[in-house]
Design an enzyme around this catalytic site. Sequence first.
Site, PDB file in Angstrom:
ATOM      1  N   SER B 327       1.441   4.225  -4.131  1.00 28.93           N
ATOM      2  CA  SER B 327       1.849   5.183  -3.003  1.00 28.93           C
ATOM      3  C   SER B 327       2.058   6.548  -3.214  1.00 28.93           C
ATOM      4  CB  SER B 327       3.201   4.719  -2.693  1.00 28.93           C
ATOM      5  OG  SER B 327       3.398   3.277  -2.347  1.00 28.93           O
ATOM      6  N   HIS B 370       7.648  -2.298   9.505  1.00 29.76           N
ATOM      7  CA  HIS B 370       8.468  -1.019   9.891  1.00 29.76           C
ATOM      8  C   HIS B 370       8.222  -0.672  11.294  1.00 29.76           C
ATOM      9  CE1 HIS B 370       7.468  -0.316   5.424  1.00 29.76           C
ATOM     10  NE2 HIS B 370       8.577   0.051   5.503  1.00 29.76           N
ATOM     11  N   CYS B 383       5.348   3.327   4.156  1.00 21.01           N
ATOM     12  CA  CYS B 383       4.763   2.215   4.961  1.00 21.01           C
ATOM     13  C   CYS B 383       3.160   2.167   4.661  1.00 21.01           C
ATOM     14  CB  CYS B 383       4.690   2.367   6.320  1.00 21.01           C
ATOM     15  SG  CYS B 383       3.914   1.214   7.266  1.00 21.01           S
TER      16      CYS B 383
END
Lengths: 379, 647
Positions: B327, B370, B383
């Site tokens: 991420s 989400h 997300c």
Amino acid sequence: MSYLDYQVKYVPSGLRKLLYVNWPLVLLVTAVSCMGFIMLTSIASGRMDLWAEPQIQRFGLGFVLMMMVAMTPIWVWRSTAWIAYLVSLGLLVLVELVGEVGMGAQRWIDIGPLRLQPSEVSKITLVLALAAYYDWLPARRVSNPIWLVPPLLLIFLPVVLVLAQPNLGTAVLILGTGGAVLWCAGVHWAYFAVVFGSIGGAVYAVFETRGTPWQFLHDYQYRRIDTFLDPSQDPLGAGYNITQAKIALGSGGFTGKGFMQGTQSRLNFLPEKHTDFILNTLAEEFGFLGSFALLFLYGLILLFLFTAAMQCRDRFSQLLILGIGVTFFLLFAVNMLMVMGLAPVVGVPLPLVSYGGSQLLVLLIAFGLVQSAHVHRPR
Amino acid sequence: MRRQRTDTSEVWPRMTRRAILLGTAQVGLMGLLGWRMKQLQIDQADEFRLLAEENRVNMRLIPPARGLIFDRNGVALATNEPVYRIVIVREAAGDPGEALARLAKVMPLEPGDIAHTLEEMDRVASFVPVTVKDRVSWDDVARVTANAPALPGITAEVGLSRHYPNGPETAHVVGYVGPVSDYDLSLMEDPDPLFQIPKFQFGKTGVEAKLEDRLRGKAGTQRIEVNAVGRVMRELTRDEGTPGTDVQLTLDAHLQSYVEARMAGESSAAVVIDCTSGDLLAVGNAPTFDPNLFVRGISVADWTRLNEDIYRPLAAKAVQGAYPPGSTFKMVTALAAMESGAVSPEDTFYCPGFTEVSGTRFHCWKRGGHGNVNFHDSLKYSCDCYYYEVGQRVGIDQIAAMARKLGIGIRHDVPMSAVAEGIAPDRDWKRVHHDDDWRVGDTVNASIGQGYVLATPLQLAVMTARIATGHDVTPRLIKTVDGVEQPSGLGAPLGLNENLMRRVRASMFDVVNSERGTAHKSRIIAEGMQMAGKTGTSQVRRITAEERARGVTSNEDLPWERRDHALWVNFAPFDNPRFAVAVVVEHGGGGSAAAAPIGRDITLQALYGGFPPLEAYPSDRREEIAQMQGRIRAIMEGWSVPALERA
């Protein structure tokens, strides 16, 4: 002219004999010896006590002996030549039995402070004996094969004994000296032609058969010859000494590095620097000028010897002086050839210059014999 | 008395002729002798003079002192330390056996030492010093010197050897030197004559290797006169040579030490970069090793232990380790999309917990999804589905271009060993390396920093510094060489839309400081020191549909080497970025739990220039932090103990 005629009439007596001594020759001999003292001092880094002082003492002793021999009439030496020869032969046998062996298998006998090498003595006694023999032998019998046997025996007895030591260098010198006396005595040239011819043939055969199953020498002996012919093949082994000797000699150049400045000898690259290889130190420190000056002095000595021989009228004196001249010549020639890489290293010292007692004394006595003949010559 | 004599007149002419012939032969031979003298002493004199000179003169090399390595504040990281050895000279020793026996009473000697020395002495000339014992202590030297009259021929000699005072802390950056080997020499094209000195030390890794030519210096020479057996007679001339150049690194020794201590026990890497200059203040690699072990040649046992450790202590993971950035790569994807105009920051996408792309389901880390997510929330919550969508819209080529612009997938010019390039994949890359077409699924994976994407901790730190400043920050490890300041790493602006950059930084701020941010627990509350960051958790295994159906196995239940990598990047302070930090904990589990706290602590340490006050931490963490600080202080004090002995 009979010997006795002028013996009484013309030969000086008493102290007047000193006036008739060949002084230039004495001076030359002393000069060469002094070059030796200088070099022996230099090699010991300026220390006199190591080699120069003993050498000077021996020279002093030898000089006195030389003058004593010179004052003694030549006919005394002629009549005792046989005894001298037999004594020296006896010494050679004795040294075989009880002698001491040193470097290079030179054998000597300790007599008090003196170390006597009989092989040095026998060079001169051989000349004496041969000169006396041909003095006695009528001229017409000189080339007669039967009358050639005694002198050949005279020559080969000491040669064989010296070879047994083993001392190849001195043996070759004795052989050469004897041959030269025979030559001067007038032995027919055909004998010499045959001898040289067969030596040449043998050398040719040795090299021609190399590599074949019937070769004359062992492989290692051939390799030694190779090393001699080209020392650079084996620069750290057998060729080391001769390579370093040539470097010392050559690096001196024209004027040399100066007194006590020879690096090759001072740093021990040079072997036997105070005996066999003393010329290389001389050449390194005093250059071409120094080594050539020594050669020139040697040449002058030979010239004076030759003149003295020609001035004598009796065969004994002439053969004696010529024989001593050849002995002297062979000594320095073989040494110089050896240290300059033109002959194999056989262990022959430089006459009058190299450190060593026996040879110096014997040479000075030999020059005494020359002076004796010169002083007592027919006038 | 009258005797019959042979009159010479009869043979006179023949005799004279023979004598003259003999004389001529003698003159001829003397001519040969004279010619030979001229040949050797005049014609070839120069040649022989040279040979005589070669005979007597030996050249000896004097090794120069190696250049020192300092940190940015002048703390020595690599020094030259005197080492002592006891030597014996046979000719001065009298009876060497007895001298050595007496030596054994003065200082500790093993029986093998004496036997070996006596054996060695038999092989060399009597004036050659033979080493009895190498690397002896100063106490032993003092004792030998004090007892000198009883120890004839035995002396202490001194030499220089490399020493790393902060050994393990800077091992991977500074590297180490080692004795030059025949193999090393065979690799060199034109080896320095210095390398012929036995056991000469030269740089094997790290800065020591990369700056070897500057650090080594130039050899001095000593011309000495030797005699025929090699004894030194005198020194002729002496040239001391040039010592090696001193090098100053950008590292901060204290911070570096802290980073190593903070990560001790993990297999991890961390990089602290100064955003305003590109200076690398700390390049941490854990576990570490003691470089001093290599200086004199490492033992087989130590080498095996270091080499077979699954945590790979010898690897400089901060620059050599290429990891899927996970991420932490999302800033790249977002910037590429927004910069190209494919997506606007306000665009929202619906996250149901997964995205279907060409029949394959790509899951969000949050099973339930989400819901509607815009850019700001996508980064804050991390997300995945948002990026699956955005990534497909902008396309891989632009993502890869943005990655390279931010420093990922390009090799940074840092003087450390085996600096990795990482991978910023695009269509061409896959064609070349996999001989296959790029597929949409590849883009989806790449958009969240998985799949083919690989980045080193150094690259992640550079990326963060570039996002924080908007400038082309390049890492700099060498501060000065020979006192000359090296060019700064702060480059021109990247030319990205500053408005977008501000939005990216703002959402990174919320990752830490918003209550729902993934790294909220690791926030800093000290005024003006707050940080912005991004967590990352990269998978190293494939999660099958079956496993997903019954519930993903948690990291704790997996063997170490199959657990996720934990990643973290941040910069601080938020309003005036000074430091950017990247942390990777190999197989550490989740980035927020395993990596972010390390990043926070390192950042605070950098900001305060030492241990921060507990007030900088949220009140509920302080007790735990106080304990941890005590533990780390203990480790930092114990660094001087070699790492392997401690273990």
